[in-house]
Scaffold this motif. Structure first.
Motif, PDB file in Angstrom:
ATOM      1  N   VAL A   1     -34.435  16.270 -39.108  1.00  0.00           N
ATOM      2  CA  VAL A   1     -33.860  17.569 -39.438  1.00  0.00           C
ATOM      3  C   VAL A   1     -33.408  18.203 -38.129  1.00  0.00           C
ATOM      4  CG1 VAL A   1     -34.346  19.875 -40.342  1.00  0.00           C
ATOM      5  CG2 VAL A   1     -35.318  17.857 -41.464  1.00  0.00           C
ATOM      6  N   LEU A   2     -32.163  18.619 -38.090  1.00  0.00           N
ATOM      7  CA  LEU A   2     -31.618  19.253 -36.896  1.00  0.00           C
ATOM      8  C   LEU A   2     -32.128  20.685 -36.799  1.00  0.00           C
ATOM      9  CD1 LEU A   2     -29.591  19.185 -34.483  1.00  0.00           C
ATOM     10  CD2 LEU A   2     -27.907  20.122 -36.079  1.00  0.00           C
ATOM     11  N   LYS A   3     -32.776  20.992 -35.684  1.00  0.00           N
ATOM     12  CA  LYS A   3     -33.216  22.371 -35.439  1.00  0.00           C
ATOM     13  C   LYS A   3     -32.132  23.137 -34.699  1.00  0.00           C
ATOM     14  CE  LYS A   3     -38.182  21.470 -35.058  1.00  0.00           C
ATOM     15  NZ  LYS A   3     -39.349  21.753 -34.213  1.00  0.00           N
TER      16      LYS A   3
ATOM     17  N   ARG B   1     -34.061   2.753 -32.064  1.00  0.00           N
ATOM     18  CA  ARG B   1     -33.091   1.679 -31.815  1.00  0.00           C
ATOM     19  C   ARG B   1     -31.661   2.204 -31.967  1.00  0.00           C
ATOM     20  NH1 ARG B   1     -35.023  -1.698 -35.309  1.00  0.00           N
ATOM     21  NH2 ARG B   1     -36.708  -2.329 -33.945  1.00  0.00           N
ATOM     22  N   ALA B   2     -31.416   2.977 -33.023  1.00  0.00           N
ATOM     23  CA  ALA B   2     -30.077   3.547 -33.254  1.00  0.00           C
ATOM     24  C   ALA B   2     -29.697   4.492 -32.115  1.00  0.00           C
ATOM     25  CB  ALA B   2     -30.040   4.279 -34.592  1.00  0.00           C
ATOM     26  N   CYS B   3     -30.651   5.276 -31.656  1.00  0.00           N
ATOM     27  CA  CYS B   3     -30.397   6.187 -30.533  1.00  0.00           C
ATOM     28  C   CYS B   3     -30.066   5.393 -29.277  1.00  0.00           C
ATOM     29  CB  CYS B   3     -31.603   7.093 -30.282  1.00  0.00           C
ATOM     30  SG  CYS B   3     -31.789   8.398 -31.518  1.00  0.00           S
TER      31      CYS B   3
ATOM     32  N   LYS C   1     -24.040  12.205 -35.262  1.00  0.00           N
ATOM     33  CA  LYS C   1     -23.634  11.039 -36.061  1.00  0.00           C
ATOM     34  C   LYS C   1     -24.832  10.156 -36.398  1.00  0.00           C
ATOM     35  CE  LYS C   1     -18.817  10.798 -34.634  1.00  0.00           C
ATOM     36  NZ  LYS C   1     -17.782  10.038 -33.933  1.00  0.00           N
ATOM     37  N   VAL C   2     -25.734   9.974 -35.432  1.00  0.00           N
ATOM     38  CA  VAL C   2     -26.941   9.167 -35.689  1.00  0.00           C
ATOM     39  C   VAL C   2     -27.808   9.853 -36.741  1.00  0.00           C
ATOM     40  CG1 VAL C   2     -29.112   8.351 -34.666  1.00  0.00           C
ATOM     41  CG2 VAL C   2     -26.962   7.990 -33.451  1.00  0.00           C
ATOM     42  N   ILE C   3     -28.009  11.169 -36.595  1.00  0.00           N
ATOM     43  CA  ILE C   3     -28.819  11.909 -37.575  1.00  0.00           C
ATOM     44  C   ILE C   3     -28.177  11.804 -38.961  1.00  0.00           C
ATOM     45  CG2 ILE C   3     -29.566  14.219 -38.301  1.00  0.00           C
ATOM     46  CD1 ILE C   3     -29.883  14.902 -35.294  1.00  0.00           C
ATOM     47  N   LYS C   4     -26.883  12.022 -39.028  1.00  0.00           N
ATOM     48  CA  LYS C   4     -26.171  11.982 -40.303  1.00  0.00           C
ATOM     49  C   LYS C   4     -26.310  10.606 -40.963  1.00  0.00           C
ATOM     50  CE  LYS C   4     -21.670  13.117 -42.154  1.00  0.00           C
ATOM     51  NZ  LYS C   4     -20.283  13.358 -41.863  1.00  0.00           N
TER      52      LYS C   4
ATOM     53  N   VAL D   1     -25.632  17.899 -23.147  1.00  0.00           N
ATOM     54  CA  VAL D   1     -25.777  17.632 -24.584  1.00  0.00           C
ATOM     55  C   VAL D   1     -27.255  17.428 -24.909  1.00  0.00           C
ATOM     56  CG1 VAL D   1     -25.171  16.105 -26.493  1.00  0.00           C
ATOM     57  CG2 VAL D   1     -23.511  16.536 -24.672  1.00  0.00           C
ATOM     58  N   ILE D   2     -27.830  18.402 -25.615  1.00  0.00           N
ATOM     59  CA  ILE D   2     -29.233  18.332 -26.005  1.00  0.00           C
ATOM     60  C   ILE D   2     -29.351  18.735 -27.469  1.00  0.00           C
ATOM     61  CG2 ILE D   2     -31.546  19.254 -25.615  1.00  0.00           C
ATOM     62  CD1 ILE D   2     -30.314  20.007 -22.756  1.00  0.00           C
ATOM     63  N   TYR D   3     -29.958  17.879 -28.252  1.00  0.00           N
ATOM     64  CA  TYR D   3     -30.248  18.190 -29.650  1.00  0.00           C
ATOM     65  C   TYR D   3     -31.757  18.335 -29.784  1.00  0.00           C
ATOM     66  CZ  TYR D   3     -25.588  16.991 -31.466  1.00  0.00           C
ATOM     67  OH  TYR D   3     -24.253  16.967 -31.764  1.00  0.00           O
ATOM     68  N   VAL D   4     -32.182  19.292 -30.589  1.00  0.00           N
ATOM     69  CA  VAL D   4     -33.588  19.493 -30.893  1.00  0.00           C
ATOM     70  C   VAL D   4     -33.748  19.178 -32.376  1.00  0.00           C
ATOM     71  CG1 VAL D   4     -35.492  21.137 -30.902  1.00  0.00           C
ATOM     72  CG2 VAL D   4     -33.748  21.285 -29.120  1.00  0.00           C
ATOM     73  N   ALA D   5     -34.646  18.245 -32.676  1.00  0.00           N
ATOM     74  CA  ALA D   5     -34.789  17.788 -34.070  1.00  0.00           C
ATOM     75  C   ALA D   5     -36.255  17.610 -34.434  1.00  0.00           C
ATOM     76  CB  ALA D   5     -34.047  16.466 -34.257  1.00  0.00           C
TER      77      ALA D   5
END
Length: 173
Positions: free
Chosen positions: A106-108, A41-43, A93-96, A22-26
């Motif tokens: 911003v989700l890339k 902190r949220a992450c 969910k954290v980004i949202k 699981v990898i998100y690029v933002a």
């Protein structure tokens, strides 16, 4: 940064990529210090590692990796942060949640269990993904329901052999 330092960073990134599905690029650029701290902190609370990376080094790590990141490396422009997690929907969910107060992150793109998602418009779909645990729970619930119906019907038949046979034959039909 020396060539050796770059090599070390690429090795570290490659190891991080190999250790997760699981990898998100933002893009988190433009956030002030307080907001960035709140995001970190949220992450942390959600079990997500957030790290700012250099695009060229991450791209080389992706090339070196055994995983197929598809078009994800094409999103590596401008400021880039990676979010690494165990649960596929937790970064979304954290980004949202953060986007309720800000236009960032911003989700890339994202890589989840060999599937590649490109673009910020994928955020809603990613947030609604079910984790493996949730899917397993749903399956167990579905499997338990018919068994509970049979057991309750057997109990209501008084436990007599004729009643049990009648109940079972009704469930087959």
């Amino acid at each position: 940064m020396t060539r050796e330092e770059k090599s070390r960073v690429i090795e570290d990134l490659t190891a991080q990529l190999a250790g997760t599905n699981v990898i998100y690029v933002a893009d988190i650029s433009g956030l002030d210090a307080e907001t960035t701290s709140n995001l970190r902190r949220a992450c942390f609370k959600a079990g997500i590692r957030l790290e700012v990376v250099k695009n060229t080094l991450l791209e080389k790590a992706m090339e070196t990796s055994e995983n197929n990141y598809g078009d994800l490396p094409t999103t590596l422009k401008g400021n880039t942060s990676i979010m690494i997690a165990e649960i596929g929907n937790s970064p979304a969910k954290v980004i949202k949640e953060f986007r309720k107060k800000s236009d960032k992150p911003v989700l890339k793109g994202a890589y989840i269990d060999e599937a590649v998602f490109i673009g910020d418009e994928q955020l809603e779909a990613l947030a609604s993904l079910k984790s493996k645990e949730e899917v397993i729970g749903d399956i167990i619930g579905l499997l338990q329901s018919p068994a509970k119906n049979v057991v309750s019907a057997l109990k209501s038949s008084g436990g007599k052999l004729a009643g049990i046979i009648k109940t079972l034959s009704e469930k087959e039909g």
